[in-house]
Design a protein around this motif. Structure first.
Motif, PDB file in Angstrom:
ATOM      1  N   VAL A 123     -11.611  36.507 -20.660  1.00 37.50           N
ATOM      2  CA  VAL A 123     -11.546  35.083 -20.978  1.00 37.50           C
ATOM      3  C   VAL A 123     -12.953  34.486 -20.952  1.00 37.50           C
ATOM      4  O   VAL A 123     -13.697  34.658 -19.982  1.00 37.50           O
ATOM      5  N   LEU A 124     -13.307  33.795 -22.034  1.00 42.15           N
ATOM      6  CA  LEU A 124     -14.516  32.975 -22.067  1.00 42.15           C
ATOM      7  C   LEU A 124     -14.094  31.520 -22.204  1.00 42.15           C
ATOM      8  O   LEU A 124     -13.132  31.212 -22.904  1.00 42.15           O
ATOM      9  N   GLY A 130     -21.039  22.428 -22.086  1.00 36.68           N
ATOM     10  CA  GLY A 130     -21.385  23.604 -21.309  1.00 36.68           C
ATOM     11  C   GLY A 130     -21.785  23.219 -19.900  1.00 36.68           C
ATOM     12  O   GLY A 130     -21.946  22.034 -19.579  1.00 36.68           O
ATOM     13  N   SER A 131     -21.944  24.201 -19.032  1.00 36.27           N
ATOM     14  CA  SER A 131     -22.350  23.905 -17.657  1.00 36.27           C
ATOM     15  C   SER A 131     -22.878  25.161 -16.985  1.00 36.27           C
ATOM     16  O   SER A 131     -22.642  26.288 -17.439  1.00 36.27           O
ATOM     17  N   GLY A 132     -23.592  24.960 -15.909  1.00 39.14           N
ATOM     18  CA  GLY A 132     -24.082  26.069 -15.092  1.00 39.14           C
ATOM     19  C   GLY A 132     -24.898  27.073 -15.886  1.00 39.14           C
ATOM     20  O   GLY A 132     -25.816  26.702 -16.632  1.00 39.14           O
ATOM     21  N   THR A 133     -24.560  28.337 -15.733  1.00 38.64           N
ATOM     22  CA  THR A 133     -25.298  29.406 -16.410  1.00 38.64           C
ATOM     23  C   THR A 133     -24.917  29.554 -17.881  1.00 38.64           C
ATOM     24  O   THR A 133     -25.527  30.330 -18.612  1.00 38.64           O
ATOM     25  N   ASN A 141     -19.334  27.542 -15.360  1.00 39.94           N
ATOM     26  CA  ASN A 141     -20.411  28.156 -16.150  1.00 39.94           C
ATOM     27  C   ASN A 141     -19.995  28.258 -17.628  1.00 39.94           C
ATOM     28  O   ASN A 141     -20.226  29.267 -18.282  1.00 39.94           O
ATOM     29  N   ALA A 142     -19.401  27.175 -18.131  1.00 39.86           N
ATOM     30  CA  ALA A 142     -18.829  27.188 -19.470  1.00 39.86           C
ATOM     31  C   ALA A 142     -19.900  27.255 -20.552  1.00 39.86           C
ATOM     32  O   ALA A 142     -21.017  26.744 -20.391  1.00 39.86           O
ATOM     33  N   VAL A 163     -10.730  26.537 -24.638  1.00 37.69           N
ATOM     34  CA  VAL A 163     -11.588  25.436 -25.068  1.00 37.69           C
ATOM     35  C   VAL A 163     -11.073  24.136 -24.453  1.00 37.69           C
ATOM     36  O   VAL A 163      -9.904  23.773 -24.635  1.00 37.69           O
ATOM     37  N   ALA A 164     -11.941  23.455 -23.738  1.00 31.07           N
ATOM     38  CA  ALA A 164     -11.563  22.211 -23.062  1.00 31.07           C
ATOM     39  C   ALA A 164     -11.458  21.063 -24.065  1.00 31.07           C
ATOM     40  O   ALA A 164     -11.998  21.109 -25.177  1.00 31.07           O
TER      41      ALA A 164
END
Length: 365
Positions: A123-124, A130-133, A141-142, A163-164
């Motif tokens: 899962v990605l 996006g966020s984090g890394t 880390n999206a 997908v949010a």
């Protein structure tokens, strides 16, 4: 057949192919057979999955050779008469490998095996910013919005893209991918797919009237290429043009020309609304779909299969289509309800349309 004088009677050094006319391996036995066919007795292995359904594209391994299963989950290989042996079966969707054995006398036999341990999907995750890394490994880390196509391309299969909610403006059309499911409708906190809510968390793929299509697939995609839970909007020519694939719980709306065009994909629980044309030149499968508010026709020039669909509030409901319509309601279209010389209509209702219907096809209304 067994005992034929043609068996092992050919000139092996003259052979130039690896298979015979039926696709059986050559050379089988000590010497090539005479004629277009090589002898051997078929062992037909059906591979089932955890849901007791046959698995297409599973692999059966016998004598160090791999045989893929067909769409019915069957792989066949040749053995000599009066022989015994063993084989193994596996699949890219499963982590286990199962073994089977056979005893052959002088006629083909069938065997079945079952795989039981599904491989967990990779899962990605994607959010608008996006966020984090920004690796996609978690919501924290999206991946950012512009990573959608690259995520589809790189995720390990079987894969999922979560997908949010948000509006994702596309610079070009996306293509889906076999063995990858792309899901919208997330708040951005869920740890399970079942916790998403596509109504509360609208996830919008927006062409901003600058790209031709939102989704543009060729005929290489199959039903394992899934797009589920999105609003698809504002393309120049069409929301979806797809020679395959699965689309579920999507709203295809406000595209300048077509909602769905020239598509052979499968559409389930979709709304195609407020485009110029709803569904055009398509031979896909449409189940539990609503086609509404399109300024020209709802369905036209299409040979698809429509079941439990509502076609309403368009200019024309069904126009010049040779498709099969079963248990559909074609109601309150502002011009013609049905104009079809070749369509088949079974258990359908046509009511409240402004003009009278013209149906020269077949079926029971």
């Amino acid at each position: 057949m067994a005992g034929s004088p043609l068996i092992n009677a050919g000139l092996s050094s003259a052979n130039t192919t690896t298979t015979d006319l039926y696709g059986k391996s050559r050379i089988f036995g000590s010497t090539i057979d005479m004629g277009a066919y090589e002898h051997g007795i078929d062992v037909n292995v059906t591979v089932f999955g955890i849901d007791d359904k046959p698995l297409a594209n599973a692999l059966v391994i016998y004598n160090k050779t791999t045989y893929p299963t067909n769409s019915d989950g069957i792989a066949s290989f040749d053995v000599m008469p009066n022989s015994t042996g063993s084989f193994a079966a596996t699949s890219k969707y499963y982590t286990d490998t199962v073994s089977g054995s056979f005893t052959v006398v002088n006629s083909e036999i069938s065997k079945t095996v079952k795989l039981t341990t599904l491989k967990p999907a990779t899962v990605l995750r994607i959010t608008a910013d996006g966020s984090g890394t920004k690796t996609g490994s978690s919501w924290e880390n999206a991946l950012p919005a512009d990573s959608l196509q690259s995520a589809i391309n790189k995720v390990s299969i079987p894969g999922q893209i979560w997908v949010a909610a948000g509006t994702y403006s596309l610079a070009k059309s996306i293509t889906t991918r076999n063995d990858v499911a792309i899901y919208g409708g997330f708040a951005g906190t869920e740890d399970e797919l079942s916790k998403r809510n596509v109504t509360v968390n609208p996830t919008i793929l927006n062409g901003n009237k600058t790209i031709d299509y939102i989704v543009n697939n060729d005929d290489s995609v199959n039903l394992t290429a899934i797009l589920d839970g999105f609003i698809i909007t504002k393309a120049i020519y069409g929301g979806i043009i797809s020679k395959g694939g699965m689309f579920a719980n999507c709203t295809i709306t406000k595209d300048s020309t077509y909602g769905v065009s020239s598509s052979t994909g499968t559409f389930i629980n979709c709304v195609i609304s407020n485009n110029k044309y709803g569904i055009s030149n398509s031979s896909g499968i449409f189940t539990n779909c609503v086609v509404s508010g399109n300024s020209s026709y709802g369905v036209a020039y299409s040979s698809g299969t429509f079941a439990n669909c509502v076609i309403t509030g368009n200019s024309d409901g069904v126009n010049n289509s040779s498709g099969i319509f079963t248990n559909c309601s074609i109601v309150k279209n502002s011009n013609m309800g049905i104009y079809s010389e070749y369509g088949t209509f079974i258990n359908c209702i046509s009511w409240g349309n402004t003009s009278n219907e013209y149906v020269a096809g077949t079926g029971v209304m």
